[in-house]
Design a protein around this motif. Sequence first.
Motif, PDB file in Angstrom:
ATOM      1  N   UNK A 149      28.699 -36.917 -35.600  1.00  0.00           N
ATOM      2  CA  UNK A 149      29.829 -38.036 -34.875  1.00  0.00           C
ATOM      3  C   UNK A 149      30.833 -36.742 -34.030  1.00  0.00           C
ATOM      4  N   UNK A 150      31.087 -36.119 -34.831  1.00  0.00           N
ATOM      5  CA  UNK A 150      32.439 -35.814 -34.080  1.00  0.00           C
ATOM      6  C   UNK A 150      32.240 -34.364 -32.509  1.00  0.00           C
ATOM      7  N   UNK A 151      30.828 -34.399 -33.072  1.00  0.00           N
ATOM      8  CA  UNK A 151      30.659 -33.761 -32.242  1.00  0.00           C
ATOM      9  C   UNK A 151      30.235 -34.780 -30.790  1.00  0.00           C
ATOM     10  N   UNK A 152      29.155 -35.842 -30.986  1.00  0.00           N
ATOM     11  CA  UNK A 152      29.324 -36.514 -30.057  1.00  0.00           C
ATOM     12  C   UNK A 152      30.160 -37.201 -29.309  1.00  0.00           C
ATOM     13  N   UNK A 153      31.015 -37.456 -30.488  1.00  0.00           N
ATOM     14  CA  UNK A 153      32.259 -38.727 -29.582  1.00  0.00           C
ATOM     15  C   UNK A 153      32.821 -37.829 -28.764  1.00  0.00           C
ATOM     16  N   UNK A 154      32.932 -36.039 -28.985  1.00  0.00           N
ATOM     17  CA  UNK A 154      33.867 -35.764 -28.642  1.00  0.00           C
ATOM     18  C   UNK A 154      33.157 -34.905 -26.850  1.00  0.00           C
ATOM     19  N   UNK A 155      32.074 -35.928 -26.554  1.00  0.00           N
ATOM     20  CA  UNK A 155      31.215 -35.520 -25.505  1.00  0.00           C
ATOM     21  C   UNK A 155      30.013 -34.553 -25.266  1.00  0.00           C
ATOM     22  N   UNK A 156      30.097 -33.976 -26.982  1.00  0.00           N
ATOM     23  CA  UNK A 156      28.736 -33.026 -26.780  1.00  0.00           C
ATOM     24  C   UNK A 156      27.318 -33.550 -26.169  1.00  0.00           C
ATOM     25  N   UNK A 185      39.588 -29.555 -41.770  1.00  0.00           N
ATOM     26  CA  UNK A 185      39.691 -29.674 -40.046  1.00  0.00           C
ATOM     27  C   UNK A 185      38.444 -29.251 -39.776  1.00  0.00           C
ATOM     28  N   UNK A 186      37.529 -28.652 -40.668  1.00  0.00           N
ATOM     29  CA  UNK A 186      36.475 -28.799 -39.954  1.00  0.00           C
ATOM     30  C   UNK A 186      35.678 -29.984 -38.858  1.00  0.00           C
ATOM     31  N   UNK A 187      36.381 -31.077 -39.227  1.00  0.00           N
ATOM     32  CA  UNK A 187      36.075 -32.077 -38.409  1.00  0.00           C
ATOM     33  C   UNK A 187      36.193 -32.227 -36.614  1.00  0.00           C
ATOM     34  N   UNK A 188      37.498 -31.778 -37.113  1.00  0.00           N
ATOM     35  CA  UNK A 188      38.791 -31.824 -36.085  1.00  0.00           C
ATOM     36  C   UNK A 188      38.414 -30.410 -34.994  1.00  0.00           C
ATOM     37  N   UNK A 189      37.987 -29.138 -35.886  1.00  0.00           N
ATOM     38  CA  UNK A 189      37.494 -28.330 -35.171  1.00  0.00           C
ATOM     39  C   UNK A 189      36.521 -28.200 -34.377  1.00  0.00           C
ATOM     40  N   UNK A 190      35.470 -29.082 -34.767  1.00  0.00           N
ATOM     41  CA  UNK A 190      34.114 -29.482 -34.375  1.00  0.00           C
ATOM     42  C   UNK A 190      34.314 -30.723 -32.727  1.00  0.00           C
ATOM     43  N   UNK A 191      35.692 -31.021 -32.841  1.00  0.00           N
ATOM     44  CA  UNK A 191      35.278 -32.188 -32.226  1.00  0.00           C
ATOM     45  C   UNK A 191      36.271 -31.467 -30.872  1.00  0.00           C
ATOM     46  N   UNK A 192      36.964 -30.352 -31.392  1.00  0.00           N
ATOM     47  CA  UNK A 192      37.036 -29.310 -30.189  1.00  0.00           C
ATOM     48  C   UNK A 192      36.500 -28.035 -29.654  1.00  0.00           C
ATOM     49  N   UNK A 193      35.497 -28.096 -30.244  1.00  0.00           N
ATOM     50  CA  UNK A 193      35.101 -26.710 -29.434  1.00  0.00           C
ATOM     51  C   UNK A 193      33.489 -27.428 -28.934  1.00  0.00           C
ATOM     52  N   UNK A 194      33.480 -28.054 -29.474  1.00  0.00           N
ATOM     53  CA  UNK A 194      32.163 -29.299 -28.778  1.00  0.00           C
ATOM     54  C   UNK A 194      32.004 -29.411 -27.184  1.00  0.00           C
ATOM     55  N   UNK A 195      32.974 -29.660 -26.601  1.00  0.00           N
ATOM     56  CA  UNK A 195      32.383 -29.797 -25.671  1.00  0.00           C
ATOM     57  C   UNK A 195      32.836 -28.140 -24.645  1.00  0.00           C
ATOM     58  N   UNK A 196      33.125 -27.401 -24.965  1.00  0.00           N
ATOM     59  CA  UNK A 196      32.879 -25.927 -24.424  1.00  0.00           C
ATOM     60  C   UNK A 196      31.197 -25.610 -24.636  1.00  0.00           C
ATOM     61  N   UNK A 197      30.153 -26.346 -25.754  1.00  0.00           N
ATOM     62  CA  UNK A 197      29.573 -25.639 -26.191  1.00  0.00           C
ATOM     63  C   UNK A 197      27.755 -25.808 -25.498  1.00  0.00           C
TER      64      UNK A 197
END
Length: 277
Positions: free
Chosen positions: A239-246, A202-214
């Motif tokens: 890719x997970x954090x970049x696609x989340x807009x980080x 689940x780490x990739x979904x978790x990273x995508x969830x927290x990255x915009x707030x990081x």
Amino acid sequence: MSYLSVSTWSLHRLLGPLRWTVWNAETGTHDTVQQEQPERYTLLELPQEAASRGYKALEICHFHFPAVDEAYCAELRQAFESSGISFDTLLLDYGDLTSSDDVRVRRDLELMRQWIEIASRCGARQIRIIAGEADPTDQAALANSGRLLAELAQFAVDKQVRIVTENFKSLTSTGENCLAILERAGNAVGLISDFGNFEEPFKYDELARTAPHSVSVHAKAHYDEEGNPDAAEFNRCLEAVSEAGYRGAYVLIYDGPGDMWEGLERIRVLVAPFADR
């Protein structure tokens, strides 16, 4: 804009003794346990060395400080100003805001305030405070951690230091808990997302969830016995954090075998395309 940073943990075999803070339950005090390491660079030399290698910022672990008096802090601040790179985050690598020992919580808060003042004197923009080591299902601990982080943020505001926490230790082992703590703590508290601290699959979904707030991400790969990163897995994190807009600091983390600068270069080539976005 994104940029490359490096943590002193990635160079710990080059920076001299590690000074670990530990809690002594018998005396109700903090002790320091020193672990000997070679010193190729002093902490005062590191900003210029990192700048010469193209890094834009540093994160410094508290156990790398050889001194914390006003004179030394002024020297370190000047070292950053002279090098032209940013002292982004002082990483306080100790503390449990959710301990069941009230004496420890009180003393830990005192220590955290001391390190906030040190961060201010050194010119650090932020200080990472561990949210707690309670069970991640403990809702009371989540609420208490958020409340205490907010109190520390209020203490830090006049010192021009921001409080950030991290998905580090058990309480923040899920993205849901990280965001719950931020909601309770308020806008004054930020977050660091570490690639190595969420559990697969689940780490990739978790990273995508927290990255915009990081405010930063710790770009930590899996390494083989020769220190080579698992590029495919590492890229999934990137890719997970970049696609989340980080868009922020990518802090390179290397703790594999061999030369630490060379290890950093092996992951730098993978991170650089994302930092340029």
